[in-house]
Design a protein around this motif. Structure first.
Motif, PDB file in Angstrom:
ATOM      1  N   PHE A  13       0.834  -1.203   0.000  1.00 41.84           N
ATOM      2  CA  PHE A  13       0.000   0.000   0.000  1.00 41.84           C
ATOM      3  C   PHE A  13       0.868   1.251   0.000  1.00 41.84           C
ATOM      4  N   ALA A  14       1.887   1.279   0.861  1.00 38.04           N
ATOM      5  CA  ALA A  14       2.773   2.443   0.941  1.00 38.04           C
ATOM      6  C   ALA A  14       3.488   2.671  -0.385  1.00 38.04           C
ATOM      7  N   LEU A  15       3.951   1.603  -1.026  1.00 37.52           N
ATOM      8  CA  LEU A  15       4.618   1.740  -2.321  1.00 37.52           C
ATOM      9  C   LEU A  15       3.657   2.269  -3.382  1.00 37.52           C
ATOM     10  N   ALA A  16       2.416   1.776  -3.353  1.00 38.45           N
ATOM     11  CA  ALA A  16       1.418   2.264  -4.315  1.00 38.45           C
ATOM     12  C   ALA A  16       1.132   3.746  -4.100  1.00 38.45           C
ATOM     13  N   VAL A  17       1.101   4.167  -2.825  1.00 41.28           N
ATOM     14  CA  VAL A  17       0.905   5.594  -2.532  1.00 41.28           C
ATOM     15  C   VAL A  17       2.060   6.409  -3.100  1.00 41.28           C
ATOM     16  N   VAL A  18       3.287   5.940  -2.896  1.00 41.97           N
ATOM     17  CA  VAL A  18       4.460   6.665  -3.399  1.00 41.97           C
ATOM     18  C   VAL A  18       4.407   6.763  -4.924  1.00 41.97           C
TER      19      VAL A  18
END
Length: 228
Positions: A13-18
């Motif tokens: 999720f964090a990578l997708a946000v970035v």
């Protein structure tokens, strides 16, 4: 395995946000179009693996529906997206209702209510003349529901409360764009950054305050105790 999977999903999720916010900052529409629809399913899967309440997962999936619909610039898609987010806010409200306010000082609740009422009335009154006539009533109704959700989140605790406030900020930025007000540079960047942070903080606040269902480890423990 469940804690490890939950961490993997949260990192994804964090990578997708970035990827999403960097794509927006760089004006790379393809990256945004790929990353945005992944955000809420990954966060919903994380919440589900953590044993989060079903209403929490439902709220996140409603957010996913709104995310996908708002990828289109068509007016019907905007209204349907707003309806999907409204359904998510109703899930949050139903989730907050049984526990909201327990242990919170009354003065704090009154302060939150007063602050959110002022913010709601001021925002709707200021934007009303500049909104398209067909969107005035839907936006006002949605704003009322959003404010109620943010208030309920604030009564749940500091982390969830910050999530609710950021959700209001994110949607207010969208509304100011619809009203054709002056915008920050790269407005979609700020909208998605505050939105992703809002949903994450709501998940963290709910899991930390309302708790999660315990993992089904009893059967495994019993099996080990009977294994020679």
């Amino acid at each position: 395995m469940r804690p490890r999977l939950a961490r993997v999903l949260l990192v994804a999720f964090a990578l997708a946000v970035v990827v999403d916010v960097v794509s927006l900052a760089a004006g790379y529409d393809l990256g945004h179009g790929i990353a945005k629809p992944l955000l809420m399913p990954l966060l919903a899967a994380h919440a589900g693996v953590r044993g989060g309440p079903r209403l929490l997962v439902a709220a996140l999936l409603c957010g996913w529906g709104g995310d996908v619909l708002l990828l289109s610039d068509a007016d019907p898609a905007f209204l349907l997206g707003m309806a999907s987010f409204a359904a998510g806010h109703m899930c949050y409200l139903a989730l907050f209702k049984p526990r909201v306010g327990k242990g919170a000082p009354r003065a704090r609740g009154d302060w939150l209510a007063g602050g959110y009422v002022v913010a709601l009335v001021a925002t709707v009154a200021l934007m009303w003349p500049d909104l398209p006539s067909g969107l005035r009533i839907p936006v006002a109704g949605y704003s009322l529901l959003l404010t109620a959700m943010a208030y309920g989140a604030g009564r749940l605790g500091l982390v969830a409360g910050l999530g609710g406030a950021l959700f209001m900020l994110s949607d207010t930025l969208i509304a100011t764009g619809v009203a054709d007000w002056p915008q920050l540079p790269r407005p979609d960047f700020w909208i998605m950054l505050t939105y992703a942070a809002a949903q994450y903080l709501l998940v963290r606040g709910v899991l930390g305050t309302l708790g999660a269902r315990p993992a089904p480890t009893a059967a495994y423990g019993e099996m080990r105790s009977t294994t020679p």
